[in-house]
Write a protein that holds these residues in place. Structure first.
Motif, mmCIF file in Angstrom:
data_model
loop_
_atom_site.group_PDB
_atom_site.id
_atom_site.type_symbol
_atom_site.label_atom_id
_atom_site.label_comp_id
_atom_site.label_asym_id
_atom_site.label_seq_id
_atom_site.Cartn_x
_atom_site.Cartn_y
_atom_site.Cartn_z
ATOM 1 N N HIS A 53 0.782 -1.114 0.081
ATOM 2 C CA HIS A 53 0.080 -0.171 0.096
ATOM 3 C C HIS A 53 0.859 1.272 -0.004
ATOM 4 C CE1 HIS A 53 -3.499 2.753 0.913
ATOM 5 N NE2 HIS A 53 -2.508 3.166 1.844
ATOM 6 N N LYS A 54 1.726 1.403 0.837
ATOM 7 C CA LYS A 54 2.757 2.458 1.015
ATOM 8 C C LYS A 54 3.450 2.739 -0.221
ATOM 9 C CE LYS A 54 2.583 2.179 5.877
ATOM 10 N NZ LYS A 54 1.907 3.477 6.515
ATOM 11 N N LEU A 55 3.953 1.503 -0.810
ATOM 12 C CA LEU A 55 4.731 1.726 -2.053
ATOM 13 C C LEU A 55 4.064 2.344 -3.135
ATOM 14 C CD1 LEU A 55 7.528 1.135 -3.139
ATOM 15 C CD2 LEU A 55 6.895 -1.062 -3.887
ATOM 16 N N THR A 56 2.710 1.856 -3.094
ATOM 17 C CA THR A 56 1.933 2.336 -4.424
ATOM 18 C C THR A 56 1.765 3.626 -4.281
ATOM 19 O OG1 THR A 56 0.889 -0.036 -4.390
ATOM 20 C CG2 THR A 56 -0.544 2.053 -5.305
ATOM 21 N N GLN A 57 1.450 4.135 -2.893
ATOM 22 C CA GLN A 57 1.401 5.811 -2.785
ATOM 23 C C GLN A 57 2.779 6.386 -2.980
ATOM 24 O OE1 GLN A 57 -2.133 5.274 -2.445
ATOM 25 N NE2 GLN A 57 -1.617 7.330 -1.461
ATOM 26 N N LEU A 58 3.853 5.748 -2.829
ATOM 27 C CA LEU A 58 5.131 6.492 -3.033
ATOM 28 C C LEU A 58 5.126 6.638 -4.451
ATOM 29 C CD1 LEU A 58 7.626 7.101 -1.120
ATOM 30 C CD2 LEU A 58 8.624 5.062 -2.141
ATOM 31 N N ARG A 59 4.869 5.751 -5.329
ATOM 32 C CA ARG A 59 5.127 5.591 -6.743
ATOM 33 C C ARG A 59 4.254 6.878 -7.468
ATOM 34 N NH1 ARG A 59 7.028 0.957 -8.953
ATOM 35 N NH2 ARG A 59 6.923 -0.865 -7.935
ATOM 36 N N ARG A 60 2.865 7.262 -6.948
ATOM 37 C CA ARG A 60 1.943 8.186 -7.529
ATOM 38 C C ARG A 60 2.777 9.358 -7.923
ATOM 39 N NH1 ARG A 60 -3.423 7.424 -7.048
ATOM 40 N NH2 ARG A 60 -4.253 5.768 -5.834
ATOM 41 N N VAL A 61 2.794 9.870 -9.060
ATOM 42 C CA VAL A 61 3.437 10.989 -9.650
ATOM 43 C C VAL A 61 2.654 12.438 -8.820
ATOM 44 C CG1 VAL A 61 1.739 11.477 -11.618
ATOM 45 C CG2 VAL A 61 3.996 12.267 -11.590
ATOM 46 N N GLU A 62 1.484 12.293 -8.222
ATOM 47 C CA GLU A 62 0.935 13.380 -7.561
ATOM 48 C C GLU A 62 1.535 13.230 -5.990
ATOM 49 O OE1 GLU A 62 -0.671 11.076 -8.724
ATOM 50 O OE2 GLU A 62 -2.480 10.328 -7.558
ATOM 51 N N THR A 63 2.196 12.469 -5.617
ATOM 52 C CA THR A 63 2.716 12.373 -4.195
ATOM 53 C C THR A 63 3.615 13.439 -3.953
ATOM 54 O OG1 THR A 63 1.877 9.970 -3.831
ATOM 55 C CG2 THR A 63 3.762 11.025 -2.324
ATOM 56 N N ALA A 64 3.465 14.390 -3.093
ATOM 57 C CA ALA A 64 4.401 15.452 -2.801
ATOM 58 C C ALA A 64 5.455 15.019 -1.804
ATOM 59 C CB ALA A 64 3.551 16.673 -2.300
ATOM 60 N N SER A 65 6.425 15.944 -1.902
ATOM 61 C CA SER A 65 7.985 15.672 -1.073
ATOM 62 C C SER A 65 7.471 15.335 0.084
ATOM 63 C CB SER A 65 9.101 16.727 -1.387
ATOM 64 O OG SER A 65 9.487 16.867 -2.702
ATOM 65 N N ASN A 66 6.657 15.963 1.084
ATOM 66 C CA ASN A 66 6.585 15.581 2.580
ATOM 67 C C ASN A 66 5.883 14.438 2.675
ATOM 68 O OD1 ASN A 66 4.100 16.710 1.474
ATOM 69 N ND2 ASN A 66 3.595 17.901 3.366
ATOM 70 N N GLN A 67 5.179 14.160 1.741
ATOM 71 C CA GLN A 67 4.440 12.995 1.870
ATOM 72 C C GLN A 67 5.232 11.547 1.498
ATOM 73 O OE1 GLN A 67 0.915 12.236 -0.415
ATOM 74 N NE2 GLN A 67 0.066 10.647 0.670
ATOM 75 N N PHE A 68 6.041 11.841 0.398
ATOM 76 C CA PHE A 68 7.149 10.972 -0.213
ATOM 77 C C PHE A 68 8.064 10.659 1.163
ATOM 78 C CE2 PHE A 68 10.480 9.352 -2.375
ATOM 79 C CZ PHE A 68 10.170 8.725 -3.467
ATOM 80 N N ARG A 69 8.541 11.771 1.928
ATOM 81 C CA ARG A 69 9.470 11.444 2.859
ATOM 82 C C ARG A 69 8.982 10.499 4.050
ATOM 83 N NH1 ARG A 69 10.911 17.096 1.660
ATOM 84 N NH2 ARG A 69 9.728 17.893 3.050
ATOM 85 N N GLU A 70 7.553 11.115 4.316
ATOM 86 C CA GLU A 70 7.077 10.304 5.532
ATOM 87 C C GLU A 70 6.673 8.922 5.081
ATOM 88 O OE1 GLU A 70 6.622 10.716 8.498
ATOM 89 O OE2 GLU A 70 5.457 9.125 8.946
#
Ligand SMILES: O=P(O)(O)OC[C@H]1O[C@H](OP(=O)(O)OP(=O)(O)O)[C@H](O)[C@@H]1O
Ligand SMILES: O=c1cc[nH]c(=O)[nH]1
Ligand SMILES: [Mg+2]
Length: 211
Positions: free
Chosen positions: A13-30
């Motif tokens: 689940h978290k990897l899929t969220q990470l891959r999404r092009v719209e995931t912003a840097s702060n969310q990507f870091r978390e």
């Protein structure tokens, strides 16, 4: 070299969220931090422990603690830095060394611009952190440094790998004990040696600017 893809619904689940092009840097870091915590639980399964006598409020007992020499965690800058916090949260006794490496995007040569490692790693278990294993050039070079310093065991934690990179690494590591823990193995590399489908440039996504 032992390769293990850690399978867990929370990792997927978290990897899929990470891959999404719209995931912003702060969310990507978390998400990176959380993924490393999940991966490190598996990757630290062979960490050395020793017995310790303790007193509980009720009785004395023999417990367990992480043994000396302390594990060494080595994030490969830039992108590996995004994994450090999650790893040290899970392995509280770890010491931290640094390797700064960048791949030349045209030639794919690896430039090492920073190296802060103990000179002697005899007997030490080293955890290398880098989210992306693409051609394998960067990780192979990092392992070369650690071998030179006589590391006893090397555990690499990556988020994504390309099959081509894993094969190259397998050929390069030789006889030293190396383990590789991953959240996923993707399909292939593209013509620019980016992982497909991947997540783009991990350093840029973590820190929001180009090198
Ligand atoms: O397997 P390879 O083909 O060597 O590629 C993987 C490397 O590329 C990325 O770093 P990059 O060189 O982009 O540096 P950065 O972390 O500063 O962005 C990544 O974090 C790895 O270190
Ligand atoms: O897909 C890739 C390949 C190398 N480095 C990255 O950050 N991403
Ligand atoms: Mg980069």
């Amino acid at each position: 070299m032992r390769v293990q893809v850690v399978e867990h619904p929370l990792i997927s689940h978290k990897l899929t969220q990470l891959r999404r092009v719209e995931t912003a840097s702060n969310q990507f870091r978390e998400l990176t931090r959380e993924l490393v915590m999940l991966l490190s639980y598996e990757a630290s399964g062979s960490i050395a422990t020793e017995p310790v006598e303790i007193q509980t409020p009720v009785a004395t007992m023999t417990g367990t603690q992480l043994a000396d020499p302390k594990p060494l965690v080595v994030p490969i800058l830039r992108a590996g830095l995004g994994m450090l916090d999650g790893m040290t949260a899970m392995v509280p006794t770890a010491e931290v060394g640094f390797l700064g490496m960048a791949r030349n995007e045209e030639t794919l040569d690896i430039i090492t611009y920073a190296e802060r490692l103990p000179d002697d790693l005899t007997g030490r278990h080293v955890f290398v952190l880098d989210p992306m294993l693409a051609t394998g050039g960067t990780l192979a070079e990092a392992i070369r440094f650690l071998k030179k310093a006589n590391a006893a065991k090397i555990t690499c934690i990556c988020l994504l790998a390309a099959p081509e990179g894993i094969e190259r690494l397998r050929e390069k590591v030789g006889d030293i004990e190396v383990e590789l823990y991953l959240a996923a193995i993707d399909e292939k590399l593209n013509e620019k040696s980016y992982i497909v489908p991947g997540l783009g440039d991990a350093g840029d996504r973590l820190y929001g600017l180009a090198q």
